[in-house]
Design an enzyme around this catalytic site. Structure first.
Site, PDB file in Angstrom:
ATOM      1  N   LEU A 262     -31.125   0.575 -23.286  1.00 42.57           N
ATOM      2  CA  LEU A 262     -30.455   0.265 -22.030  1.00 42.57           C
ATOM      3  C   LEU A 262     -30.187   1.548 -21.237  1.00 42.57           C
ATOM      4  CD1 LEU A 262     -29.171  -1.603 -20.021  1.00 42.57           C
ATOM      5  CD2 LEU A 262     -27.111  -1.706 -21.450  1.00 42.57           C
TER       6      LEU A 262
ATOM      7  N   GLY B 266     -27.067   1.783 -26.133  1.00 41.34           N
ATOM      8  CA  GLY B 266     -28.060   2.495 -26.917  1.00 41.34           C
ATOM      9  C   GLY B 266     -29.161   3.064 -26.044  1.00 41.34           C
TER      10      GLY B 266
ATOM     11  N   GLU C 291       1.279   3.714   2.064  1.00 39.56           N
ATOM     12  CA  GLU C 291       2.027   4.008   3.289  1.00 39.56           C
ATOM     13  C   GLU C 291       3.319   3.205   3.358  1.00 39.56           C
ATOM     14  OE1 GLU C 291      -2.363   3.609   4.670  1.00 39.56           O
ATOM     15  OE2 GLU C 291      -1.140   3.039   2.930  1.00 39.56           O
TER      16      GLU C 291
ATOM     17  N   CYS D 154      -1.455  -1.716   7.467  1.00 42.88           N
ATOM     18  CA  CYS D 154      -0.598  -0.540   7.340  1.00 42.88           C
ATOM     19  C   CYS D 154      -0.489   0.220   8.659  1.00 42.88           C
ATOM     20  CB  CYS D 154      -1.135   0.392   6.257  1.00 42.88           C
ATOM     21  SG  CYS D 154      -0.974  -0.272   4.592  1.00 42.88           S
TER      22      CYS D 154
ATOM     23  N   HIS E 255       0.832  -1.195   0.000  1.00 40.07           N
ATOM     24  CA  HIS E 255       0.000   0.000   0.000  1.00 40.07           C
ATOM     25  C   HIS E 255       0.872   1.252   0.000  1.00 40.07           C
ATOM     26  CE1 HIS E 255      -3.787  -2.204   1.734  1.00 40.07           C
ATOM     27  NE2 HIS E 255      -3.356  -2.708   0.602  1.00 40.07           N
TER      28      HIS E 255
END
Length: 361
Positions: A297, A294, A55, A87, A53
């Site tokens: 939808l 289209g 950190e 973390c 991550h």
């Protein structure tokens, strides 16, 4: 509460987080900066799921300078074991004495636990600095954590009279190169791209990301209630999810042999259940869903209240009355029933106009 210097370093962390715009799914985009004596000692960002991550990158970058330093991070440090260790524990072990984070983690596995872990260890913690900017980087992650479904972004390219294709379905190309390239950037940041069988039959699209450097292709999804998709359609192959409402064992076998996955999510009317679909995508870790479809939808998603954000590209041309529109929705009886939007951004891209909007709640 926060100084100009705090804001400066948090903006740097946000800039770092944006580097993961196309790569972190299903994880959030996070950046981190460690500051010692008013200077950046270390920095990093989360690059992709399974990797360290933000950190952790910043702590490794700063080394011994972490002691009594301040960590600026765009998301509350995690406190649980996932693909990587917590973390918050690494922050405590590093000797960092102050943590400023932009937004609390909406993940129920974290949600305040990272904050508590830091505070229990005697770390000075402050939160809420540039919170809205951090949330804007992660609308899909927040949506999936809080609502169980992805953030739905609907893209439409149209003429100034609101038409998306000629009467025969021809739509290539209404907008220019700059608008189409921008559309690919929205594709690239999405976890999945959704279209309908009508678009597949009319345009035979690939729905891939082009003109953007990306290490993965988003999942392609086709809504096809009766499994009418041609076996030789360009979109057929791996990394494809076909969502149907009626069984067709023969066609299903062909599609699966080609590498596609077929799921059935019927509603009481014999169509695909859109709410069930979004819940299923949330379960699969889809944060942002990009829709290029289209008017049928588009209209169904709008009527169901499932569109979170609109991206309109308007070309300086007119296609006339018989051309196809943006949304197939029932005629409104009162002006009060109109679908109101809030415009968040307007920009010229070449000769075309891009408008970003969200539903007015």
């Amino acid at each position: 509460m926060f100084s100009d210097q705090d804001r400066l370093f948090m903006r740097r962390a946000l800039d770092l987080a944006e580097k993961g715009l196309y790569t972190t799914t299903p994880n959030p985009r996070v950046g981190a900066v460690i500051v010692k004596d008013g200077k950046i000692a270390g920095q990093g960002w989360h690059e992709q799921a399974g990797m360290p991550h933000a950190e952790i990158h910043a702590i490794k970058d700063a080394g011994s300078l972490c002691r009594d330093a301040t960590l600026y991070v765009t998301l509350e440090p995690c406190s649980h074991h996932g693909r990587t260790p917590p973390c918050a524990d690494a922050v405590v072990a590093s000797g960092i004495s102050r943590v400023v984070f932009a937004m609390q983690d909406p993940n129920p596995l974290v949600a305040g636990r990272g904050l508590k872990r830091l505070m229990d260890a005697g770390v000075n913690v402050e939160c809420g600095l540039l919170e809205m900017e951090a949330m804007a980087l992660n609308p899909g992650f927040v949506s999936r954590m809080k609502r169980g479904r992805p953030w739905v972004r609907l893209k439409i390219a149209a003429s100034l009279d609101g038409k998306t294709a000629l009467e025969d379905g021809t739509s290539q190309w209404i907008t220019g190169d700059e608008a189409r390239q921008d559309g690919h950037r929205f594709r690239a940041r999405a976890c999945a791209i959704l279209t309908g069988i009508g678009t597949v039959l009319a345009d035979d699209p690939r729905l891939t990301v082009r003109d953007v450097e990306i290490s993965r292709q988003p999942l392609k999804i086709v809504l096809d209630s009766r499994l009418r998709i041609p076996e030789d359609a360009k979109i057929v192959g791996g990394n494809l999810l076909v969502v149907a409402a009626e069984e067709n064992p023969g066609k299903r076998k062909v599609l699966e042999k080609a590498g596609a996955e077929v799921v059935f999510l019927p509603d009481e009317k014999g169509s695909v259940d859109l709410h069930a679909l979004l819940n299923e995508l949330g379960r699969r870790g889809i944060n942002e869903l990009h829709v290029e479809a289209g008017e049928k939808l588009n209209g169904a998603l709008l009527e169901a209240g499932l569109v979170d954000e609109f991206v309109f590209y308007l070309a300086p041309c007119l296609l006339g009355k018989r051309a196809k529109g943006m949304f197939d929705i029932p005629a409104l009886q009162k002006m009060e029933d109109r679908h109101a939007l809030e415009i968040s951004d307007v920009e010229m891209l070449g000769k075309d106009l891009r408008i970003l909007g969200r539903r007015h709640v």
